[in-house]
Scaffold this motif. Structure first.
Motif, short mmCIF file in Angstrom:
data_model
loop_
_atom_site.label_atom_id
_atom_site.label_comp_id
_atom_site.label_asym_id
_atom_site.label_seq_id
_atom_site.Cartn_x
_atom_site.Cartn_y
_atom_site.Cartn_z
N VAL A 292 -7.89 2.01 3.67
CA VAL A 292 -7.58 0.60 3.43
C VAL A 292 -8.47 -0.25 4.33
O VAL A 292 -8.63 0.07 5.52
CB VAL A 292 -6.08 0.32 3.74
CG1 VAL A 292 -5.78 -1.16 3.71
CG2 VAL A 292 -5.18 1.05 2.74
N PRO A 293 -9.13 -1.29 3.81
CA PRO A 293 -8.93 -1.93 2.50
C PRO A 293 -10.00 -1.59 1.47
O PRO A 293 -10.23 -2.35 0.54
CB PRO A 293 -9.02 -3.40 2.87
CG PRO A 293 -10.10 -3.43 3.91
CD PRO A 293 -9.91 -2.17 4.71
N CYS B 54 0.82 -1.22 0.00
CA CYS B 54 0.00 0.00 0.00
C CYS B 54 0.86 1.27 0.00
O CYS B 54 0.64 2.18 -0.81
CB CYS B 54 -0.94 0.00 1.20
SG CYS B 54 -2.09 -1.40 1.22
N CYS C 269 -5.85 1.63 -2.60
CA CYS C 269 -5.05 1.14 -1.46
C CYS C 269 -3.56 1.10 -1.78
O CYS C 269 -2.77 0.61 -0.98
CB CYS C 269 -5.52 -0.23 -0.97
SG CYS C 269 -7.20 -0.26 -0.36
#
Length: 333
Positions: free
Chosen positions: A185-186, A23, A175
């Motif tokens: 996130v997610p 990420c 993300c």
């Protein structure tokens, strides 16, 4: 009990590694600020361990929970975020839609928001998705929304909302962030912020309003919309809870139609947690309140999302998603 806790810490490492390596794509010697409420310190420590393993510099900053979603963090916290290479927010009360996040990204940092995360969510659910694969679909869908003169959202449950996004940027929250970006996130999602005062129609949330203790909906929450603002909220006790909470804010901007988002994470499932619920693949949500972090101009006392199932979305006549099935990406890839 202690053994169970130790095992959970071990299992959390997988999610922490995803946050740091996939990420944020943390690089050696970068300064990564991890903002945490005390109740989320176990998650923050897990993230810090992964940052250290990536040969970068983790800094964990604890703060008291904000009194409401969207309230600014303390100035020293905001300053640390703005001078970081990357930041992670491990909080229960959201600071996503704040000037602090906007300023940090404008200063060149990049951020991940782990709002309402639990230890279990670190190793089960949406964080286990194939984010590079989901990213491709998200970019297609988001690009269709950005700048559209007319966007229409309908659902079998009764939603029928139209607005203009002319001149508005799209947001592909994949993300996976680059310099100057942030992403919850997610929740992989494509979204756009409507032009102020252009939204009209009705919103029927039938899935979740994962804020202020509402969670998964037992019956629909119906919101009438005129000239960009909610004018009435109807339904059962959950609608009443939302209505009373917004009224107590004493801020007319909390009724602003701030966002249309489309959830695109195949690994997310409805569980009552915000960033899982919003990301469920093939759902839509209307964000209300603050829009400044999404391309709009409104700063309100909160930002809540009203989530619905089986949406159909058209942008300038092009069908982007039909009753929960993404067709634009399928047709063009």
């Amino acid at each position: 009990m202690k053994e169970d806790g130790d095992m959970e810490k071990i299992m959390m490492a997988r999610g922490a590694r995803t946050v740091v390596e996939t990420c944020l794509r943390v690089q050696p010697d970068e300064n990564v600020v991890i903002v945490a409420e005390l109740s989320k310190l176990s998650i923050a420590r897990s993230i810090a361990n992964a940052v250290f393993a990536a040969n970068a510099n983790p800094m964990v900053i604890t703060m008291l929970p904000r009194q409401r979603d969207g309230q600014e963090p303390p100035l020293p916290v905001a300053a640390a975020m703005a001078t970081s290479d990357a930041f992670v927010c491990c909080v229960h009360t959201s600071i996503t839609h704040t000037s602090a996040v906007k300023a940090a990204c404008e200063a060149g940092s990049r951020g991940v928001m782990l709002t309402q995360f639990t230890e279990e969510l670190m190793y089960r659910g949406g964080l286990q998705a194939d984010f590079p694969a989901a990213r491709r679909e998200c970019l297609f869908v988001a690009a269709a929304l950005g700048g559209a003169s007319t966007v229409r959202l309908t659902t079998p449950g009764g939603t029928d909302l139209t607005f203009s996004a002319q001149g508005r940027r799209y947001n592909a929250m994949t993300c996976m962030v680059k310099k100057g970006e942030f992403s919850p996130v997610p929740t992989v999602e494509a979204n756009v912020s409507p032009l102020e005062e252009t939204a009209n129609g009705v919103i029927v949330a039938d899935a979740s309003i994962p804020y202020i203790g509402i969670g998964l909906l037992q019956e629909p929450v119906i919101c009438r919309v005129k000239d960009g603002f909610i004018t009435s909220i109807q339904g059962g006790w959950q609608a009443q809870k939302l209505r009373e909470d917004l009224a107590a804010k004493e801020d007319p901007n909390v009724y602003n139609i701030a966002e249309l988002g489309i959830g695109l994470n195949p690994a997310c499932r409805f569980c009552g947690f915000m960033l899982e619920d919003e990301g469920v693949h093939g759902t839509a949500h209307i964000g209300i309140g603050t829009s400044i972090t999404l391309g709009g101009t409104v700063k309100a006392a909160c930002h809540y999302d009203l989530i619905m199932t089986k949406p159909t979305v058209t942008a300038d006549g092009v069908v982007v998603i039909r009753e929960g099935e993404v067709c634009l990406y399928t047709d063009q890839r």
